[in-house]
Motif scaffolding. Structure first.
Motif, PDB file in Angstrom:
ATOM      1  N   TRP A 194      19.705  17.755  47.204  1.00  0.00           N
ATOM      2  CA  TRP A 194      20.094  18.226  45.881  1.00  0.00           C
ATOM      3  C   TRP A 194      21.143  19.332  45.989  1.00  0.00           C
ATOM      4  O   TRP A 194      22.107  19.360  45.229  1.00  0.00           O
ATOM      5  CB  TRP A 194      18.864  18.720  45.123  1.00  0.00           C
ATOM      6  N   LEU A 195      20.958  20.260  46.958  1.00  0.00           N
ATOM      7  CA  LEU A 195      21.941  21.332  47.148  1.00  0.00           C
ATOM      8  C   LEU A 195      23.303  20.765  47.538  1.00  0.00           C
ATOM      9  O   LEU A 195      24.334  21.235  47.065  1.00  0.00           O
ATOM     10  CB  LEU A 195      21.460  22.309  48.223  1.00  0.00           C
ATOM     11  N   MET A 196      23.302  19.772  48.402  1.00  0.00           N
ATOM     12  CA  MET A 196      24.566  19.204  48.877  1.00  0.00           C
ATOM     13  C   MET A 196      25.250  18.343  47.810  1.00  0.00           C
ATOM     14  O   MET A 196      26.472  18.239  47.804  1.00  0.00           O
ATOM     15  CB  MET A 196      24.325  18.374  50.137  1.00  0.00           C
ATOM     16  N   ASN A 197      24.499  17.740  46.910  1.00  0.00           N
ATOM     17  CA  ASN A 197      25.064  16.794  45.943  1.00  0.00           C
ATOM     18  C   ASN A 197      25.002  17.276  44.498  1.00  0.00           C
ATOM     19  O   ASN A 197      25.150  16.467  43.584  1.00  0.00           O
ATOM     20  CB  ASN A 197      24.329  15.453  46.035  1.00  0.00           C
ATOM     21  N   ARG A 198      24.794  18.539  44.262  1.00  0.00           N
ATOM     22  CA  ARG A 198      24.611  18.979  42.874  1.00  0.00           C
ATOM     23  C   ARG A 198      25.885  18.904  42.039  1.00  0.00           C
ATOM     24  O   ARG A 198      25.823  18.924  40.822  1.00  0.00           O
ATOM     25  CB  ARG A 198      24.007  20.367  42.825  1.00  0.00           C
ATOM     26  N   ASN A 199      27.047  18.809  42.681  1.00  0.00           N
ATOM     27  CA  ASN A 199      28.304  18.679  41.941  1.00  0.00           C
ATOM     28  C   ASN A 199      28.757  17.231  41.794  1.00  0.00           C
ATOM     29  O   ASN A 199      29.795  16.978  41.190  1.00  0.00           O
ATOM     30  CB  ASN A 199      29.406  19.497  42.618  1.00  0.00           C
ATOM     31  N   GLU A 200      27.987  16.295  42.347  1.00  0.00           N
ATOM     32  CA  GLU A 200      28.330  14.881  42.224  1.00  0.00           C
ATOM     33  C   GLU A 200      28.036  14.393  40.817  1.00  0.00           C
ATOM     34  O   GLU A 200      27.207  14.950  40.109  1.00  0.00           O
ATOM     35  CB  GLU A 200      27.522  14.058  43.237  1.00  0.00           C
TER      36      GLU A 200
END
Length: 158
Positions: A39-45
């Motif tokens: 979630w931290l790595m993909n929260r801007n997707e």
């Protein structure tokens, strides 16, 4: 979405391998850590379906387990006591589920709960016929299935 789930499983198994403890609780903890990291790595997707669906799935499973235990206790109490509390009835349940998979999952969830049984699906696939052991009110039973089971299930599937 499948890519994030497989990555989450990989992170959970990596956690289990690094800690060296092969328990369900440790795997679930690793899954939660992996979920948070993803979630931290993909929260801007743009595609956030996985991160929205997993909490809903967990909530639905916990709710369904609660309903299952409650129904088992009710049926067991009715079997043990000399007086029967059953008020059986058959309900014509209009459903919102459309695809075969949705109808199958809904009927399975209903049938898994003790005291209820799906008898038939109409030919136009718009109505389920359900037998219930404890029928206080048909309207209340239909509303309970619609709000508690079908709505939550369709949120996960769609």
């Amino acid at each position: 979405m499948v890519k994030q789930f497989l990555m989450n499983l990989l992170l959970a198994f990596t956690w289990v391998a690094l800690t060296g403890v092969l328990y369900y609780s440790n795997f679930l903890f690793g899954f939660a850590i992996g979920f948070f990291l993803l979630w931290l790595m993909n929260r801007n997707e743009r595609d956030q379906r996985y991160f929205n669906r997993v909490p809903k799935i967990i909530g639905f499973v916990l709710y369904f387990l609660y309903e299952m235990v409650k129904a088992n206790i009710q049926v067991a109490y009715d079997v043990i006591t000399p007086k029967f509390f059953m008020k059986p009835g058959i309900v014509k349940y209009p459903m919102e589920a459309e695809s075969d998979f949705e109808i199958n999952m809904l009927s399975t969830m209903i049938a898994l709960t003790p005291g209820t049984l799906v008898i038939d699906v109409s030919e136009d696939r718009k109505v389920l016929y359900i037998h219930a052991m404890y029928m206080k009110s048909k309207e209340q039973f239909i509303e309970q299935i619609k709000e508690r089971v079908e709505r939550r299930l369709l949120e996960i599937i769609r």
